[in-house]
Design a protein around this motif. Sequence first.
Motif, PDB file in Angstrom:
ATOM      1  N   VAL A  41       6.902  -2.652  -9.602  1.00  0.00           N
ATOM      2  CA  VAL A  41       8.306  -2.387  -9.248  1.00  0.00           C
ATOM      3  C   VAL A  41       8.351  -1.106  -8.421  1.00  0.00           C
ATOM      4  CG1 VAL A  41      10.636  -1.995 -10.110  1.00  0.00           C
ATOM      5  CG2 VAL A  41       9.055  -3.441 -11.413  1.00  0.00           C
ATOM      6  N   TYR A  42       8.920  -1.191  -7.227  1.00  0.00           N
ATOM      7  CA  TYR A  42       9.004  -0.039  -6.329  1.00  0.00           C
ATOM      8  C   TYR A  42      10.471   0.269  -6.063  1.00  0.00           C
ATOM      9  CZ  TYR A  42       8.595   2.806  -2.094  1.00  0.00           C
ATOM     10  OH  TYR A  42       8.694   3.813  -1.162  1.00  0.00           O
ATOM     11  N   LEU A  43      10.880   1.468  -6.439  1.00  0.00           N
ATOM     12  CA  LEU A  43      12.254   1.924  -6.235  1.00  0.00           C
ATOM     13  C   LEU A  43      12.295   2.965  -5.131  1.00  0.00           C
ATOM     14  CD1 LEU A  43      15.268   2.366  -7.080  1.00  0.00           C
ATOM     15  CD2 LEU A  43      14.414   4.070  -8.713  1.00  0.00           C
ATOM     16  N   ASP A  44      13.029   2.673  -4.078  1.00  0.00           N
ATOM     17  CA  ASP A  44      13.322   3.662  -3.043  1.00  0.00           C
ATOM     18  C   ASP A  44      14.791   4.032  -3.216  1.00  0.00           C
ATOM     19  OD1 ASP A  44      13.895   5.134  -0.749  1.00  0.00           O
ATOM     20  OD2 ASP A  44      12.437   4.027   0.457  1.00  0.00           O
ATOM     21  N   TYR A  45      15.039   5.069  -4.001  1.00  0.00           N
ATOM     22  CA  TYR A  45      16.399   5.451  -4.347  1.00  0.00           C
ATOM     23  C   TYR A  45      17.197   5.822  -3.103  1.00  0.00           C
ATOM     24  CZ  TYR A  45      20.238   7.701  -6.895  1.00  0.00           C
ATOM     25  OH  TYR A  45      21.466   8.038  -7.391  1.00  0.00           O
ATOM     26  N   GLY A  47      18.154   2.847  -1.211  1.00  0.00           N
ATOM     27  CA  GLY A  47      18.845   1.843  -1.999  1.00  0.00           C
ATOM     28  C   GLY A  47      18.132   0.517  -2.008  1.00  0.00           C
ATOM     29  N   GLU A  48      16.813   0.547  -2.244  1.00  0.00           N
ATOM     30  CA  GLU A  48      16.007  -0.674  -2.208  1.00  0.00           C
ATOM     31  C   GLU A  48      15.103  -0.744  -3.435  1.00  0.00           C
ATOM     32  OE1 GLU A  48      15.761  -0.440   2.664  1.00  0.00           O
ATOM     33  OE2 GLU A  48      13.924  -0.261   1.472  1.00  0.00           O
ATOM     34  N   ILE A  49      14.959  -1.947  -3.994  1.00  0.00           N
ATOM     35  CA  ILE A  49      14.072  -2.198  -5.123  1.00  0.00           C
ATOM     36  C   ILE A  49      13.188  -3.384  -4.761  1.00  0.00           C
ATOM     37  CG2 ILE A  49      13.916  -2.578  -7.608  1.00  0.00           C
ATOM     38  CD1 ILE A  49      17.050  -2.021  -7.546  1.00  0.00           C
ATOM     39  N   TYR A  50      11.882  -3.173  -4.773  1.00  0.00           N
ATOM     40  CA  TYR A  50      10.927  -4.206  -4.399  1.00  0.00           C
ATOM     41  C   TYR A  50      10.126  -4.627  -5.625  1.00  0.00           C
ATOM     42  CZ  TYR A  50      11.830  -2.836   0.429  1.00  0.00           C
ATOM     43  OH  TYR A  50      12.427  -2.557   1.627  1.00  0.00           O
ATOM     44  N   PHE A  51       9.762  -5.909  -5.671  1.00  0.00           N
ATOM     45  CA  PHE A  51       8.927  -6.457  -6.738  1.00  0.00           C
ATOM     46  C   PHE A  51       7.683  -7.073  -6.104  1.00  0.00           C
ATOM     47  CE2 PHE A  51      13.321  -6.491  -8.017  1.00  0.00           C
ATOM     48  CZ  PHE A  51      13.291  -5.975  -9.309  1.00  0.00           C
ATOM     49  N   TYR A  52       6.508  -6.681  -6.610  1.00  0.00           N
ATOM     50  CA  TYR A  52       5.250  -7.121  -6.025  1.00  0.00           C
ATOM     51  C   TYR A  52       4.394  -7.877  -7.038  1.00  0.00           C
ATOM     52  CZ  TYR A  52       6.057  -4.087  -2.002  1.00  0.00           C
ATOM     53  OH  TYR A  52       6.575  -3.508  -0.880  1.00  0.00           O
ATOM     54  N   SER A  66      16.647  10.428  -6.879  1.00  0.00           N
ATOM     55  CA  SER A  66      16.210  10.507  -5.483  1.00  0.00           C
ATOM     56  C   SER A  66      14.741  10.095  -5.424  1.00  0.00           C
ATOM     57  CB  SER A  66      16.369  11.930  -4.924  1.00  0.00           C
ATOM     58  OG  SER A  66      15.524  12.834  -5.625  1.00  0.00           O
ATOM     59  N   GLY A  67      14.237   9.935  -4.190  1.00  0.00           N
ATOM     60  CA  GLY A  67      12.812   9.719  -3.990  1.00  0.00           C
ATOM     61  C   GLY A  67      12.361   8.276  -4.137  1.00  0.00           C
ATOM     62  N   GLN A  68      11.031   8.103  -4.076  1.00  0.00           N
ATOM     63  CA  GLN A  68      10.389   6.798  -4.171  1.00  0.00           C
ATOM     64  C   GLN A  68       9.497   6.781  -5.414  1.00  0.00           C
ATOM     65  OE1 GLN A  68       9.919   8.671  -1.083  1.00  0.00           O
ATOM     66  NE2 GLN A  68      11.942   7.877  -0.583  1.00  0.00           N
ATOM     67  N   SER A  82       0.824  -1.211   0.000  1.00  0.00           N
ATOM     68  CA  SER A  82       0.000   0.000   0.000  1.00  0.00           C
ATOM     69  C   SER A  82       0.859   1.262   0.000  1.00  0.00           C
ATOM     70  CB  SER A  82      -0.929   0.005   1.219  1.00  0.00           C
ATOM     71  OG  SER A  82      -0.181  -0.078   2.417  1.00  0.00           O
ATOM     72  N   LEU A  83       2.003   1.231   0.686  1.00  0.00           N
ATOM     73  CA  LEU A  83       2.904   2.375   0.710  1.00  0.00           C
ATOM     74  C   LEU A  83       3.561   2.566  -0.652  1.00  0.00           C
ATOM     75  CD1 LEU A  83       4.455   4.616   2.156  1.00  0.00           C
ATOM     76  CD2 LEU A  83       6.108   2.886   2.897  1.00  0.00           C
ATOM     77  N   ALA A  84       4.020   1.488  -1.246  1.00  0.00           N
ATOM     78  CA  ALA A  84       4.644   1.576  -2.560  1.00  0.00           C
ATOM     79  C   ALA A  84       3.662   2.105  -3.592  1.00  0.00           C
ATOM     80  CB  ALA A  84       5.161   0.198  -2.977  1.00  0.00           C
ATOM     81  N   ASN A  85       2.428   1.673  -3.505  1.00  0.00           N
ATOM     82  CA  ASN A  85       1.403   2.017  -4.482  1.00  0.00           C
ATOM     83  C   ASN A  85       1.071   3.507  -4.489  1.00  0.00           C
ATOM     84  OD1 ASN A  85      -0.267   0.972  -6.522  1.00  0.00           O
ATOM     85  ND2 ASN A  85      -2.040   1.018  -5.173  1.00  0.00           N
TER      86      ASN A  85
END
Length: 520
Positions: free
Chosen positions: A431-435, A438-443, A352-354, A298-301
């Motif tokens: 695909v969620y990138l938190d630059y 330094g994290e990349i999530y796959f949902y 930068s950013g999410q 929900s946060l990534a979205n």
Amino acid sequence: MDQQLRYVWLILLWTQCETAPVSHSLVVSVQSPNLVRLGLSATLPCWLNPPQNAEDLEVRWYRDNYDTPVLLYKAKAFDDTLQDASYAGRVSFGLKDATSGGLKTGDVSLKLVNTTIQDAGQYTCYVTSLQGYDSSPVTLEVTETGRSPVLSAVRTEDNMVNVSCESEGWYPQPDLRWSNQHKELKPKSLLFNKDSSGLVSVHSWLLVPSSSKVSCSVVLPNKDTKEATLLLDFPPQPVGTAGWVAFAIVLIAALALAALGVMYYKKKVETFKQNRDECDAECKPLLTKEPVEPTAFSLANKNYVNVKLEDTDTPFLKIRNNKLRDTTYNNVPEGPRVTCRTAVKGSPGFTSGQHYWEVSLRYSDRVDVKQSWWLGVTAAREIPNDYNFTPNTSDGFWFLSSSPDRADSFQFSTEPKVFFAFTERPSKVGVYLDYDKGEIYFYDVVEKSLIGSLAATFTGEVFPFFNPGRGDTSPMEILHREEQNQSSNNAGPPEKTSDGTGQNQCSENVGCGGETAEAS
């Protein structure tokens, strides 16, 4: 006169027995133990044997204190004046089975809703009549199946691997078992901890050879099981080589089936380098012993960005609007192997950013889910048109890949290679990138569940990265949303799909359901 009174007394007694027949020998029967999942409803079976009407009887369910009942029924009504406050509004009479006639047939079972850990334990079913009473104990077992195990591996200097397994959210205390290809292994350590809610977490570790297949199973007494399997294939480490490689995998499993996983791999890349032999100390692994915490879907979205595909003149891709697929080329040097020649960057780039975007891997119900694809981000300014180049994290490519050659596992773009199992291919991936972190999530968007995660330290611009693979009927589609649904972190103008909904639409240039597609 005495004879007449005797007849009247006999008539009254006969009438009372007809309206509420009760055996002079009152016997309470129960079924125990009873198992229930935390938060669900439970029924504790209790009935009179032989069956008889219990509507006029007193029924008391209690635990440790007779005077503070869980449920009290008397004079044909419930009495909650002395009820244990923790059961208020959660108890009633239930049915011991589907054929039960309830109180009229002597069924005085207790129904308990919204069960808690504190509800676990022994209850007493106590029934009273004018002729006598009887009682019997009933046990309620509350269980909760915890999260899938997190497997972490750290290579040691003697070419062994320290593998740890941890999982949380269990009740009661589970068993943890290690195995290596059906052979049970003995752990070096096994620790349990209980949180404030009463749920139990478990942590264990052991040492295994650098080439091993290790499984960790967490099991409840009722046999509910979650299992994670890790395939290790480290090349031998030269004597005197300093350093070690750390990574972790979270395998989302259910009932002993290892499913989708998460991999953590720490890298630092300043610039993209086509020749990996020139890689200096800056692109060696930065090691971390702390796993990356999964970010909620929900946060990534909330950080949605409409990604556009970059223009490319490669003859190996067909691109139209937000859709892409491979072209049919025979006699190519790489054969059916997927390479960077079918890969493409997206825009905008991020410093930068999410940022979050979604990709459809199934065009319609008429076709199968794509089996061949890459999804992630890259630091490369240009994608190499070299079929011998194998991109990985050392080169600035962080992606999740799926291949029809491995029908039961996914892979991250890491060295050494690590594969992890899944139960079903996703039809839509986020695909969620938190630059900044330094994290990349796959949902898995449909299931709203985490597939996996990569970790990296970015020091330059990174771009969305796509590869539709080879030989699939379905194209790959980058989904777009209305502007008002996007986050302020988005770094580019929004673009709508043809109908403005972001749903799959058939295109004249990218085929649907096996149609031939031409490049735009």
